[in-house]
Design a protein around this motif. Sequence first.
Motif, PDB file in Angstrom:
ATOM      1  N   LEU A 191       4.632 -33.530  10.179  1.00  0.00           N
ATOM      2  CA  LEU A 191       4.959 -34.743   9.424  1.00  0.00           C
ATOM      3  C   LEU A 191       5.419 -34.386   8.016  1.00  0.00           C
ATOM      4  O   LEU A 191       6.438 -34.882   7.533  1.00  0.00           O
ATOM      5  CB  LEU A 191       3.743 -35.677   9.363  1.00  0.00           C
ATOM      6  CG  LEU A 191       3.335 -36.330  10.675  1.00  0.00           C
ATOM      7  CD1 LEU A 191       1.960 -36.965  10.543  1.00  0.00           C
ATOM      8  CD2 LEU A 191       4.370 -37.343  11.125  1.00  0.00           C
ATOM      9  N   TRP A 192       4.679 -33.513   7.344  1.00  0.00           N
ATOM     10  CA  TRP A 192       5.012 -33.130   5.968  1.00  0.00           C
ATOM     11  C   TRP A 192       6.398 -32.491   5.903  1.00  0.00           C
ATOM     12  O   TRP A 192       7.188 -32.817   5.016  1.00  0.00           O
ATOM     13  CB  TRP A 192       3.955 -32.177   5.410  1.00  0.00           C
ATOM     14  CG  TRP A 192       4.258 -31.748   4.016  1.00  0.00           C
ATOM     15  CD1 TRP A 192       3.902 -32.393   2.863  1.00  0.00           C
ATOM     16  CD2 TRP A 192       4.994 -30.588   3.612  1.00  0.00           C
ATOM     17  NE1 TRP A 192       4.385 -31.704   1.774  1.00  0.00           N
ATOM     18  CE2 TRP A 192       5.061 -30.595   2.207  1.00  0.00           C
ATOM     19  CE3 TRP A 192       5.617 -29.554   4.306  1.00  0.00           C
ATOM     20  CZ2 TRP A 192       5.701 -29.606   1.484  1.00  0.00           C
ATOM     21  CZ3 TRP A 192       6.274 -28.571   3.584  1.00  0.00           C
ATOM     22  CH2 TRP A 192       6.306 -28.598   2.186  1.00  0.00           C
ATOM     23  N   ALA A 193       6.691 -31.605   6.832  1.00  0.00           N
ATOM     24  CA  ALA A 193       7.996 -30.927   6.812  1.00  0.00           C
ATOM     25  C   ALA A 193       9.135 -31.928   6.973  1.00  0.00           C
ATOM     26  O   ALA A 193      10.207 -31.756   6.396  1.00  0.00           O
ATOM     27  CB  ALA A 193       8.065 -29.867   7.916  1.00  0.00           C
ATOM     28  N   ALA A 194       8.899 -32.990   7.721  1.00  0.00           N
ATOM     29  CA  ALA A 194       9.917 -34.014   7.914  1.00  0.00           C
ATOM     30  C   ALA A 194       9.999 -34.986   6.738  1.00  0.00           C
ATOM     31  O   ALA A 194      10.939 -35.766   6.644  1.00  0.00           O
ATOM     32  CB  ALA A 194       9.634 -34.791   9.200  1.00  0.00           C
ATOM     33  N   LEU A 195       9.022 -34.924   5.842  1.00  0.00           N
ATOM     34  CA  LEU A 195       8.944 -35.846   4.704  1.00  0.00           C
ATOM     35  C   LEU A 195       9.261 -35.183   3.363  1.00  0.00           C
ATOM     36  O   LEU A 195       9.082 -35.805   2.313  1.00  0.00           O
ATOM     37  CB  LEU A 195       7.540 -36.455   4.629  1.00  0.00           C
ATOM     38  CG  LEU A 195       7.199 -37.447   5.725  1.00  0.00           C
ATOM     39  CD1 LEU A 195       5.700 -37.680   5.791  1.00  0.00           C
ATOM     40  CD2 LEU A 195       7.937 -38.746   5.494  1.00  0.00           C
ATOM     41  N   ARG A 196       9.746 -33.970   3.373  1.00  0.00           N
ATOM     42  CA  ARG A 196       9.928 -33.237   2.108  1.00  0.00           C
ATOM     43  C   ARG A 196      10.889 -33.925   1.152  1.00  0.00           C
ATOM     44  O   ARG A 196      10.781 -33.759  -0.053  1.00  0.00           O
ATOM     45  CB  ARG A 196      10.369 -31.794   2.395  1.00  0.00           C
ATOM     46  CG  ARG A 196       9.249 -30.997   3.049  1.00  0.00           C
ATOM     47  CD  ARG A 196       9.649 -29.601   3.442  1.00  0.00           C
ATOM     48  NE  ARG A 196      10.740 -29.648   4.390  1.00  0.00           N
ATOM     49  CZ  ARG A 196      11.870 -28.950   4.271  1.00  0.00           C
ATOM     50  NH1 ARG A 196      12.055 -28.124   3.282  1.00  0.00           N
ATOM     51  NH2 ARG A 196      12.828 -29.055   5.174  1.00  0.00           N
ATOM     52  N   GLY A 232       9.982 -32.045  -8.429  1.00  0.00           N
ATOM     53  CA  GLY A 232       9.333 -30.818  -8.866  1.00  0.00           C
ATOM     54  C   GLY A 232       8.273 -30.287  -7.926  1.00  0.00           C
ATOM     55  O   GLY A 232       7.742 -29.198  -8.140  1.00  0.00           O
ATOM     56  N   ALA A 233       7.933 -31.038  -6.875  1.00  0.00           N
ATOM     57  CA  ALA A 233       6.908 -30.581  -5.934  1.00  0.00           C
ATOM     58  C   ALA A 233       7.464 -29.430  -5.099  1.00  0.00           C
ATOM     59  O   ALA A 233       8.629 -29.453  -4.695  1.00  0.00           O
ATOM     60  CB  ALA A 233       6.472 -31.718  -5.021  1.00  0.00           C
ATOM     61  N   PRO A 234       6.641 -28.414  -4.837  1.00  0.00           N
ATOM     62  CA  PRO A 234       7.099 -27.307  -3.992  1.00  0.00           C
ATOM     63  C   PRO A 234       7.536 -27.806  -2.616  1.00  0.00           C
ATOM     64  O   PRO A 234       6.877 -28.645  -2.019  1.00  0.00           O
ATOM     65  CB  PRO A 234       5.857 -26.418  -3.859  1.00  0.00           C
ATOM     66  CG  PRO A 234       4.986 -26.787  -5.013  1.00  0.00           C
ATOM     67  CD  PRO A 234       5.268 -28.236  -5.297  1.00  0.00           C
ATOM     68  N   GLY A 235       8.668 -27.312  -2.134  1.00  0.00           N
ATOM     69  CA  GLY A 235       9.174 -27.680  -0.824  1.00  0.00           C
ATOM     70  C   GLY A 235      10.046 -28.913  -0.804  1.00  0.00           C
ATOM     71  O   GLY A 235      10.615 -29.253   0.225  1.00  0.00           O
ATOM     72  N   ARG A 236      10.174 -29.605  -1.926  1.00  0.00           N
ATOM     73  CA  ARG A 236      10.964 -30.841  -1.972  1.00  0.00           C
ATOM     74  C   ARG A 236      12.426 -30.555  -1.635  1.00  0.00           C
ATOM     75  O   ARG A 236      12.991 -29.558  -2.041  1.00  0.00           O
ATOM     76  CB  ARG A 236      10.896 -31.470  -3.352  1.00  0.00           C
ATOM     77  CG  ARG A 236      11.584 -32.833  -3.387  1.00  0.00           C
ATOM     78  CD  ARG A 236      11.503 -33.471  -4.767  1.00  0.00           C
ATOM     79  NE  ARG A 236      11.933 -34.842  -4.763  1.00  0.00           N
ATOM     80  CZ  ARG A 236      13.185 -35.263  -4.582  1.00  0.00           C
ATOM     81  NH1 ARG A 236      14.142 -34.392  -4.377  1.00  0.00           N
ATOM     82  NH2 ARG A 236      13.490 -36.541  -4.600  1.00  0.00           N
ATOM     83  N   THR A 237      13.011 -31.471  -0.865  1.00  0.00           N
ATOM     84  CA  THR A 237      14.436 -31.402  -0.556  1.00  0.00           C
ATOM     85  C   THR A 237      15.103 -32.694  -1.047  1.00  0.00           C
ATOM     86  O   THR A 237      14.434 -33.721  -1.192  1.00  0.00           O
ATOM     87  CB  THR A 237      14.695 -31.251   0.959  1.00  0.00           C
ATOM     88  OG1 THR A 237      14.117 -32.364   1.642  1.00  0.00           O
ATOM     89  CG2 THR A 237      14.105 -29.958   1.491  1.00  0.00           C
ATOM     90  N   ALA A 238      16.372 -32.633  -1.279  1.00  0.00           N
ATOM     91  CA  ALA A 238      17.095 -33.804  -1.765  1.00  0.00           C
ATOM     92  C   ALA A 238      17.385 -34.794  -0.646  1.00  0.00           C
ATOM     93  O   ALA A 238      17.490 -35.991  -0.883  1.00  0.00           O
ATOM     94  CB  ALA A 238      18.399 -33.371  -2.424  1.00  0.00           C
ATOM     95  N   ASP A 245      11.702 -22.218   5.102  1.00  0.00           N
ATOM     96  CA  ASP A 245      11.670 -21.595   6.417  1.00  0.00           C
ATOM     97  C   ASP A 245      11.838 -22.628   7.525  1.00  0.00           C
ATOM     98  O   ASP A 245      12.465 -22.356   8.541  1.00  0.00           O
ATOM     99  CB  ASP A 245      10.359 -20.838   6.604  1.00  0.00           C
ATOM    100  CG  ASP A 245      10.262 -19.616   5.711  1.00  0.00           C
ATOM    101  OD1 ASP A 245      11.283 -19.191   5.154  1.00  0.00           O
ATOM    102  OD2 ASP A 245       9.145 -19.097   5.547  1.00  0.00           O
ATOM    103  N   ALA A 246      11.308 -23.839   7.327  1.00  0.00           N
ATOM    104  CA  ALA A 246      11.442 -24.887   8.345  1.00  0.00           C
ATOM    105  C   ALA A 246      12.909 -25.214   8.603  1.00  0.00           C
ATOM    106  O   ALA A 246      13.294 -25.527   9.727  1.00  0.00           O
ATOM    107  CB  ALA A 246      10.689 -26.140   7.916  1.00  0.00           C
TER     108      ALA A 246
END
Length: 190
Positions: free
Chosen positions: A47-52, A58-64, A13-14
């Motif tokens: 901060l977390w959303a910018a650090l995904r 395998g962590a939920p929300g992880r981006t490449a 969603d972010a």
Amino acid sequence: MTDQSITGASCSDADLLPGLAAEAAPGRVDPDRPVHAGHSAGGHLALWAALRHRLPEGAPGRTAAPAAIRGTLALAPTADLALAGELGSGRGAVAALLGGGRDEVPDRYAAADPAVLGAPAGRTVVVHGALDDSLPVAMARRYAARSGATLHELPGCGHFDVIDPDSAAWPAVTGALAAILAGDRAPVGR
């Protein structure tokens, strides 16, 4: 919630918010210049959303890849979950959120703690009152030292001053946001 129809890859969603905001306010929102911003637990989330991209595999929300943002503005953030948990900040909110202390669920801390994940993409500015009795400024100092984030420590200001437009902290907050939007790497004045 994820949407795989946008690029064929999973996004959160972010990632969708800048486009949705631009659609809702045509001509008033630049979806190519988003800034993640938040206060307290919302500062942690910004901060977390910018650090995904730094989350463990395998962590939920992880981006490449890093988030496509101008920067992150964290106002009195819970920037170090392990320290917040040790201090009992938020009446045990960190342990409640993650299901235990750092020693009990280290994988959850590894996937949620900005202090472990490092520096977000783009400019990161932390604004924190020196008199904050909810989340001590030592937490912001520790995060800034580890991540390279710019820290604006405001003497005489507490936890809620950084979100009060009538407070002495407000010029530092608006100055930090303006500097992030301008792409300015220079320090922001008080």
